[in-house]
Enzyme design. Structure first.
Site, PDB file in Angstrom:
ATOM      1  N   SER A   1       0.745   1.371   2.590  1.00 38.02           N
ATOM      2  CA  SER A   1       0.631   0.082   3.280  1.00 38.02           C
ATOM      3  C   SER A   1      -0.487  -0.815   2.772  1.00 38.02           C
ATOM      4  CB  SER A   1       0.462   0.307   4.787  1.00 38.02           C
ATOM      5  OG  SER A   1      -0.742   0.986   5.064  1.00 38.02           O
TER       6      SER A   1
ATOM      7  N   LYS B   1      -2.973  -1.092  14.167  1.00 37.67           N
ATOM      8  CA  LYS B   1      -3.602  -1.892  13.118  1.00 37.67           C
ATOM      9  C   LYS B   1      -4.024  -3.266  13.637  1.00 37.67           C
ATOM     10  CE  LYS B   1      -1.217   0.431   9.322  1.00 37.67           C
ATOM     11  NZ  LYS B   1      -0.231   0.302   8.219  1.00 37.67           N
TER      12      LYS B   1
END
Length: 238
Positions: free
Chosen positions: A142, A185
């Site tokens: 990611s 996140k």
């Protein structure tokens, strides 16, 4: 995650207060403030990650998922005279190393046409990618768009926005693929003052799971290609 340990720490505080009341014969109310926590729990065991919000060349901020919640990940890139090697430091896992190589390949494929940087530059320079906190293992795909933005920044000497954080896997064609742990996140982005956030378009549906009070603190942009990342990622003093 971490709630059980929190319960233990609260219990430790309560026991010490109870002992204090008994020994002093006190029947009043004791307030536990942040300043007094050190008296009951000792010195801090953990330190929050230091996150710089200054716009810099070759430095971008990614968002990471960990077993205890979200965190931020600073990525630094520097081009140095050399022989075309790629240097990766910061205890990176195999998948993250692959992400770095993919990001470099995409940049090399378009850099001549877009920024006038020819192939000889890559033969005469090494690219060093470093992710601080070298004692902490880091892995996962990611960080792809974060790596790409940092590489382009170092290559073109453009500053990356200091209040920007991002997450998203990147392909050799520059497409941005979905990631996991979006809620955690975004919580990390809000906690560390990264008010502008880039996430994959494919994760737009996952924004519904993020608390509204968190989304109100952030300006979230969904992207589907690296070009969109580059169009909003650089600091413009004007």
């Amino acid at each position: 995650a971490g709630v059980r340990n929190l319960e233990r720490e609260l219990g430790k505080v309560c026991r010490k207060i109870a002992r204090e009341l008994v020994e002093n014969g006190d029947t009043g109310i004791i307030k536990v403030t942040s300043k007094r926590l050190k008296d009951y729990l000792g010195v801090k065991k953990y330190k929050e990650s230091e996150v710089d919000t200054e716009s810099k060349v070759g430095v971008s901020t990614g968002l990471a998922w960990t077993s205890v919640g979200g965190d931020v990940l600073n990525i630094e890139v520097e081009f140095i005279p050399g022989s075309g090697k790629t240097i990766l430091t910061g205890k990176l896992g195999d998948v993250m190393k692959e992400s770095a190589k993919i990001a470099i390949s995409w940049v090399r494929a378009v850099c001549d046409e877009r920024w006038g940087i020819d192939k000889q530059f890559w033969k005469d320079h090494d690219v060093h990618i470093h992710v601080p906190a070298g004692a902490t293992p880091k892995d996962g795909p990611s960080a792809g768009i974060t790596l790409t933005l940092a590489i382009v920044s170092a290559l073109t000497n453009k500053k990356v926005k200091g209040d920007l954080a991002m997450t998203g896997e990147v392909t050799l064609r520059g497409d941005v693929l979905p990631i996991g742990g979006l809620k955690e996140k975004l919580l990390a982005a809000a906690r560390y003052g990264k008010v502008n956030v880039l996430v994959p378009e494919a994760n737009r549906k996952d924004l519904e799971e993020v608390p509204k009070q968190v989304l109100r603190k952030l300006d979230v942009t969904c992207v589907s290609h690296v070009d969109e990342v580059l169009s909003v990622g650089f600091y413009d003093p004007d």
